[in-house]
Write a protein that holds these residues in place. Structure first.
Motif, PDB file in Angstrom:
ATOM      1  N   SER A 476       0.823  -1.213   0.000  1.00 59.74           N
ATOM      2  CA  SER A 476       0.000   0.000   0.000  1.00 59.74           C
ATOM      3  C   SER A 476       0.858   1.266   0.000  1.00 59.74           C
ATOM      4  O   SER A 476       0.344   2.359  -0.133  1.00 59.74           O
ATOM      5  CB  SER A 476      -0.938   0.016   1.211  1.00 59.74           C
ATOM      6  N   THR A 477       2.158   1.107   0.165  1.00 58.51           N
ATOM      7  CA  THR A 477       3.018   2.291   0.291  1.00 58.51           C
ATOM      8  C   THR A 477       4.157   2.281  -0.716  1.00 58.51           C
ATOM      9  O   THR A 477       5.272   2.688  -0.422  1.00 58.51           O
ATOM     10  CB  THR A 477       3.631   2.367   1.712  1.00 58.51           C
ATOM     11  N   ARG A 478       3.855   1.789  -1.918  1.00 62.05           N
ATOM     12  CA  ARG A 478       4.928   1.714  -2.915  1.00 62.05           C
ATOM     13  C   ARG A 478       5.336   3.090  -3.427  1.00 62.05           C
ATOM     14  O   ARG A 478       6.483   3.320  -3.764  1.00 62.05           O
ATOM     15  CB  ARG A 478       4.469   0.875  -4.109  1.00 62.05           C
ATOM     16  N   ARG A 479       4.384   3.994  -3.507  1.00 66.24           N
ATOM     17  CA  ARG A 479       4.677   5.330  -4.024  1.00 66.24           C
ATOM     18  C   ARG A 479       5.506   6.102  -3.010  1.00 66.24           C
ATOM     19  O   ARG A 479       5.270   6.017  -1.807  1.00 66.24           O
ATOM     20  CB  ARG A 479       3.367   6.073  -4.280  1.00 66.24           C
ATOM     21  N   LYS A 480       6.471   6.870  -3.494  1.00 60.87           N
ATOM     22  CA  LYS A 480       7.311   7.671  -2.603  1.00 60.87           C
ATOM     23  C   LYS A 480       6.437   8.667  -1.832  1.00 60.87           C
ATOM     24  O   LYS A 480       5.598   9.346  -2.416  1.00 60.87           O
ATOM     25  CB  LYS A 480       8.371   8.427  -3.421  1.00 60.87           C
ATOM     26  N   GLY A 481       6.586   8.700  -0.540  1.00 60.16           N
ATOM     27  CA  GLY A 481       5.827   9.652   0.265  1.00 60.16           C
ATOM     28  C   GLY A 481       4.492   9.110   0.742  1.00 60.16           C
ATOM     29  O   GLY A 481       3.859   9.701   1.610  1.00 60.16           O
ATOM     30  N   SER A 482       4.047   7.955   0.188  1.00 58.98           N
ATOM     31  CA  SER A 482       2.708   7.483   0.558  1.00 58.98           C
ATOM     32  C   SER A 482       2.676   6.943   1.993  1.00 58.98           C
ATOM     33  O   SER A 482       1.664   7.085   2.688  1.00 58.98           O
ATOM     34  CB  SER A 482       2.213   6.428  -0.433  1.00 58.98           C
ATOM     35  N   ALA A 483       3.772   6.352   2.438  1.00 62.62           N
ATOM     36  CA  ALA A 483       3.796   5.858   3.817  1.00 62.62           C
ATOM     37  C   ALA A 483       3.640   7.028   4.776  1.00 62.62           C
ATOM     38  O   ALA A 483       2.848   6.979   5.725  1.00 62.62           O
ATOM     39  CB  ALA A 483       5.105   5.118   4.093  1.00 62.62           C
ATOM     40  N   GLN A 484       4.370   8.084   4.490  1.00 60.64           N
ATOM     41  CA  GLN A 484       4.325   9.269   5.338  1.00 60.64           C
ATOM     42  C   GLN A 484       2.906   9.835   5.401  1.00 60.64           C
ATOM     43  O   GLN A 484       2.394  10.163   6.459  1.00 60.64           O
ATOM     44  CB  GLN A 484       5.322  10.291   4.791  1.00 60.64           C
ATOM     45  N   GLN A 485       2.259   9.902   4.236  1.00 58.75           N
ATOM     46  CA  GLN A 485       0.875  10.401   4.191  1.00 58.75           C
ATOM     47  C   GLN A 485      -0.049   9.535   5.020  1.00 58.75           C
ATOM     48  O   GLN A 485      -0.908  10.038   5.751  1.00 58.75           O
ATOM     49  CB  GLN A 485       0.365  10.406   2.747  1.00 58.75           C
ATOM     50  N   ALA A 486       0.131   8.222   4.891  1.00 55.45           N
ATOM     51  CA  ALA A 486      -0.727   7.301   5.630  1.00 55.45           C
ATOM     52  C   ALA A 486      -0.544   7.497   7.140  1.00 55.45           C
ATOM     53  O   ALA A 486      -1.527   7.587   7.884  1.00 55.45           O
ATOM     54  CB  ALA A 486      -0.414   5.864   5.228  1.00 55.45           C
ATOM     55  N   PHE A 487       0.696   7.599   7.585  1.00 57.59           N
ATOM     56  CA  PHE A 487       0.939   7.778   9.017  1.00 57.59           C
ATOM     57  C   PHE A 487       0.356   9.105   9.504  1.00 57.59           C
ATOM     58  O   PHE A 487      -0.193   9.186  10.599  1.00 57.59           O
ATOM     59  CB  PHE A 487       2.433   7.684   9.343  1.00 57.59           C
ATOM     60  N   GLU A 488       0.454  10.122   8.659  1.00 54.58           N
ATOM     61  CA  GLU A 488      -0.111  11.413   9.069  1.00 54.58           C
ATOM     62  C   GLU A 488      -1.631  11.316   9.235  1.00 54.58           C
ATOM     63  O   GLU A 488      -2.198  11.928  10.147  1.00 54.58           O
ATOM     64  CB  GLU A 488       0.270  12.510   8.066  1.00 54.58           C
ATOM     65  N   ALA A 489      -2.277  10.545   8.345  1.00 54.65           N
ATOM     66  CA  ALA A 489      -3.730  10.371   8.465  1.00 54.65           C
ATOM     67  C   ALA A 489      -4.076   9.718   9.810  1.00 54.65           C
ATOM     68  O   ALA A 489      -5.054  10.092  10.460  1.00 54.65           O
ATOM     69  CB  ALA A 489      -4.255   9.528   7.308  1.00 54.65           C
ATOM     70  N   VAL A 490      -3.255   8.775  10.220  1.00 51.61           N
ATOM     71  CA  VAL A 490      -3.507   8.119  11.512  1.00 51.61           C
ATOM     72  C   VAL A 490      -3.338   9.137  12.648  1.00 51.61           C
ATOM     73  O   VAL A 490      -4.178   9.230  13.544  1.00 51.61           O
ATOM     74  CB  VAL A 490      -2.551   6.922  11.737  1.00 51.61           C
ATOM     75  N   HIS A 491      -2.279   9.914  12.577  1.00 47.80           N
ATOM     76  CA  HIS A 491      -2.030  10.913  13.627  1.00 47.80           C
ATOM     77  C   HIS A 491      -3.142  11.953  13.692  1.00 47.80           C
ATOM     78  O   HIS A 491      -3.509  12.413  14.766  1.00 47.80           O
ATOM     79  CB  HIS A 491      -0.681  11.608  13.396  1.00 47.80           C
ATOM     80  N   ARG A 492      -3.678  12.330  12.519  1.00 47.60           N
ATOM     81  CA  ARG A 492      -4.759  13.324  12.490  1.00 47.60           C
ATOM     82  C   ARG A 492      -6.057  12.773  13.052  1.00 47.60           C
ATOM     83  O   ARG A 492      -6.977  13.517  13.335  1.00 47.60           O
ATOM     84  CB  ARG A 492      -5.030  13.749  11.037  1.00 47.60           C
ATOM     85  N   GLY A 493      -6.147  11.454  13.161  1.00 45.72           N
ATOM     86  CA  GLY A 493      -7.383  10.852  13.641  1.00 45.72           C
ATOM     87  C   GLY A 493      -8.355  10.525  12.522  1.00 45.72           C
ATOM     88  O   GLY A 493      -9.544  10.311  12.753  1.00 45.72           O
TER      89      GLY A 493
END
Ligand code: ADP
Ligand code: ZN
Ligand code: ZN
Length: 691
Positions: A476-493
């Motif tokens: 789910s995180t093959r694209r550069k930066g996608s892992a970071q985006q996903a983690f930020e979504a979790v942090h944002r709630g």
């Protein structure tokens, strides 16, 4: 006109240095120095080498020597300490020095790019640039939005740890054993700050090296460090930098602009002329071990480097490696303990086991797990489900004829990836369309056996249609930066249920998370790998540690639920009690009784060949090359996954009670193996971790 002979290390598989002739010309402005890079001819190519010695004459017939093409003058020479570090690594892991020293240098430095080097140097030395280095990549690393964050007041245990680390001005290895959420990061940052301040007051320079295991964790820590120390220069070194960024950050460390260098394992070989403290966060993490080429342990090299420079080194973990625990027990390392969560009222989660022999889990999730998820959803809290297996199902199977989705190139199964409609081999990355019918009998009803994250995701979405489910894994995180985006979504709630592999288990400080569910981790209990238990325990403690990091009332204490078939297993019992020490002592006793590391030392010779007998035959004759008194040579055996991408693999394990004796043998053995001039590929690994 003066003439010199340069002894140069090159990045070649040949374990030797090369002599070149240098003559002073009017175009050269400086004389060669040890530690300088140099362009030289090699065969028909032009390559960069590292000057190891500057002599007046050579043992080789000087008429046969070739001339240096150019000295790469603009940067300060690499220090003798740095060269000694590379030499140690080369000797210890039995690789050529050039292969250790050169590949880690930025590519622009190794290739002839004086213009770009000059540009970076100018920027670094310009007064305005001395405050901050631009964030690595604005996409991946948005600038910290918060204003400088202020340091919390340390609790007594943290204070004691910082004092111990900063008191000594000599080699002192510390094992910082702190439960998850105990505020180890604050200990690192306060110690760093104190040492930088000490240096400032005595008008000297200091640099701090902070190693982290995962690239995914660097942005989080980087924000934190930059926000805490807005006046300091922070450089980062990891494998996702562009070449231009790597050059900038590497030079910033080398030219002593960076005060703090944050990096993954490769940063242990960075040039840091004023290194005063090394920190290895999550020191137990397997990613500190490089698993190809120079198979080094960044943790071990970091400790060696600290000893060489006579400075403190801090190894931090909630679940230290068994080796480090052993060293702390024997007094080689000094243990510092953080026994409580740092946030007042945050408490360690309650851990419970779900016996799936009794509470069946037909779709992967048992009734108690589903009930717990419902409860968190009803209270608007986050849950994390951990399953260390990506894809939809680990294998496809035909009930009619017994066909099974073997990879034709590996001794492994092809994994079903349903959303992509692909079968993928996770070992050789072969990909096939999912067959509509059985390839051997034509049966249309193929079964997906077992469960990966995609299948659990499907089930979660069906069971909790209103919940926001997010899967984080390598797919789910093959694209550069996608892992970071996903983690930020979790942090944002923005996520109710987070589902993922070990990518989600480490380091992250998810504030709203109150439930961690672990799905069937049992396979590691019965692995052939003697370290599997240690890894599983660390992983489970880590993932459990994601829960309950914020202050909570007692009634809504956070919880970890683990589905297992073996609720009686001692490993789970230690886990329930949050008893790392008990687990580690029991493991050490087992290792002592079984004659395993850290009580003995190992080296592994691996061979790859077209056929298995060829690989085994090579290993057999390798073992017969030299008398090997005191060294136990085991029988050559095939690797567990014998064939990968059509290559058969076998290994020979060497064991010895004495590290020095093993090293002495390897030093004689390597030239003998090289002299065998075999065509098949082989490699040696010292202190192997995957056997
Ligand atoms: P660890 O790395 O040990 O798992 P962290 O360093 O992530 O723990 O700290 C956990 C949380 O505790 C963080 O939110 C951090 O800001 C907070 N924290 C650390 N030290 C203190 C302290 N002395 N007082 C209050 N909060 C603290
Ligand atoms: Zn069939
Ligand atoms: Zn394969």
């Amino acid at each position: 006109m003066s003439k010199k002979i340069l002894k140069v290390a090159l990045d070649t598989p040949l374990d030797t240095t090369f002599d070149y002739r240098w003559t002073h010309t009017t175009t050269e402005t400086s004389f060669p120095q040890v530690g300088q890079l140099v362009r030289v001819p090699f065969g028909r190519r032009e390559v960069t080498g590292l000057i190891l010695d500057v002599l007046d004459s050579s043992d080789v017939d000087e008429g046969k020597l070739r001339d240096v093409i150019a000295l790469r003058a603009p940067i300060a020479p690499l220090s003798s300490e740095w060269i000694a570090l590379c030499r140690f690594a080369a000797d210890y892991y039995h690789r050529p020095l050039g292969e250790v020293a050169l590949p880690g240098l930025p590519k622009h430095l190794r290739e002839a790019k004086p213009a770009s080097i000059d540009r970076v140097l100018k920027k670094l030395h310009a007064p305005a640039a001395s405050t901050t280095l631009p964030a690595v990549d604005p996409e991946v690393n948005p600038a910290p939005d918060s204003s400088p964050n202020s340091a919390p007041v340390l609790n007594d245990e943290q204070r004691a740890a910082v004092d111990a680390i900063t008191r000594k001005r000599e080699f002192a290895p510390f094992l910082l054993h702190g439960v998850t959420g105990s505020g180890k990061t604050e200990v690192y940052l306060h110690a760093a700050q104190a040492l930088l301040e000490q240096a400032r007051q005595s008008s000297t320079r200091a640099q701090i090296l902070l190693l982290v295991p995962e690239i995914n964790l660097t942005p989080q820590l980087e924000h934190h460090v930059r926000a805490r120390f807005p006046h300091l220069t922070v450089a980062t070194l990891h494998s996702q930098l562009s070449e231009a960024e790597r050059l900038r950050h590497w030079l910033s460390a080398h030219e002593a602009h960076a005060d703090i260098v944050l990096g993954t394992r490769l940063a242990v070989l960075a040039s840091l002329p004023h290194l005063r403290l090394v920190v290895i966060d999550e020191e137990h993490d397997p990613s500190y071990k490089q698993q190809e080429g120079l198979r080094y342990s960044a943790r071990d090299l970091a400790v060696w480097r600290a000893r060489q420079l006579n400075i403190p080194v801090v190894l931090g973990s909630a679940t230290p490696s068994i080796e480090s625990w052993h060293h702390a027990g024997s007094g080689r390392y000094r243990r510092l303990n953080l026994t409580q969560r740092a946030v007042v009222q945050a408490s360690l989660p309650r851990i419970g086991l779900i016996d799936i022999e009794r509470d069946k889990a037909p779709e992967g999730l048992s009734a108690p797990m589903i009930a717990a998820l419902h409860d968190r959803l009803a209270h608007g809290e986050q849950s994390l489900l951990f399953l260390n297996r990506r894809g939809y199902a680990p294998v496809m199977h035909c009930d009619a004829c017994g066909w099974i989705s073997h990879c034709r190139r590996c001794t492994a199964y092809m994994v079903l990836h349903k959303p992509e409609r692909r079968l993928r081999c996770h070992h050789c990355s072969l990909e096939l369309r999912v067959p509509v019918s059985c390839p051997t009998c034509g049966n249309l009803d193929l079964q997906a056996l077992g469960r990966g994250t995609q299948r659990i995701e499907e089930h979660l979405k069906a069971t909790f249609p209103m919940a926001r489910v997010l899967r984080i894994d390598a797919d789910s995180t093959r694209r550069k930066g996608s892992a970071q985006q996903a983690f930020e979504a979790v942090h944002r709630g923005d996520v109710d249920i987070l589902l993922g592999t070990q990518m989600v288990a480490k380091g992250h400080d998810f504030q709203r998370l109150t439930l961690v569910g672990v799905i069937n981790p049992d396979t590691a209990l019965f692995s052939h790998d003697y370290r599997a238990g240690e890894r599983l325990f660390a992983q489970l403690m880590q993932v459990a540690g994601r829960a309950g990091r914020a202050a909570m009332s007692q009634e809504r204490r956070s919880e970890v639920l683990l589905q297992t078939r073996y609720p009686q297993h001692p490993l789970y019992h230690a886990l329930l009690a949050h008893d790392y020490a008990g687990f580690a002592e029991a493991t050490l006793n087992e290792r002592r009784a079984a004659g395993l590391p850290p009580f003995i030392h190992q080296a592994l010779l691996r061979a790859e060949a077209k056929t298995l007998p060829m690989a085994l035959e090579f290993l057999r004759s390798a073992s017969a090359q030299l008398p090997h008194e005191g060294i136990r040579m085991n029988e050559p055996v095939p690797l567990t996954i014998t064939r990968v991408a059509g290559v058969e693999r076998a290994q020979l394990l060497l064991e010895c009670e004495s590290r020095a004796q093993l090293q002495a043998f390897l030093t004689r053995w390597m030239p003998a193996l090289r002299a065998m001039k075999t065509r098949l590929r082989w490699s040696l690994e010292v202190d192997p971790v995957d056997i």
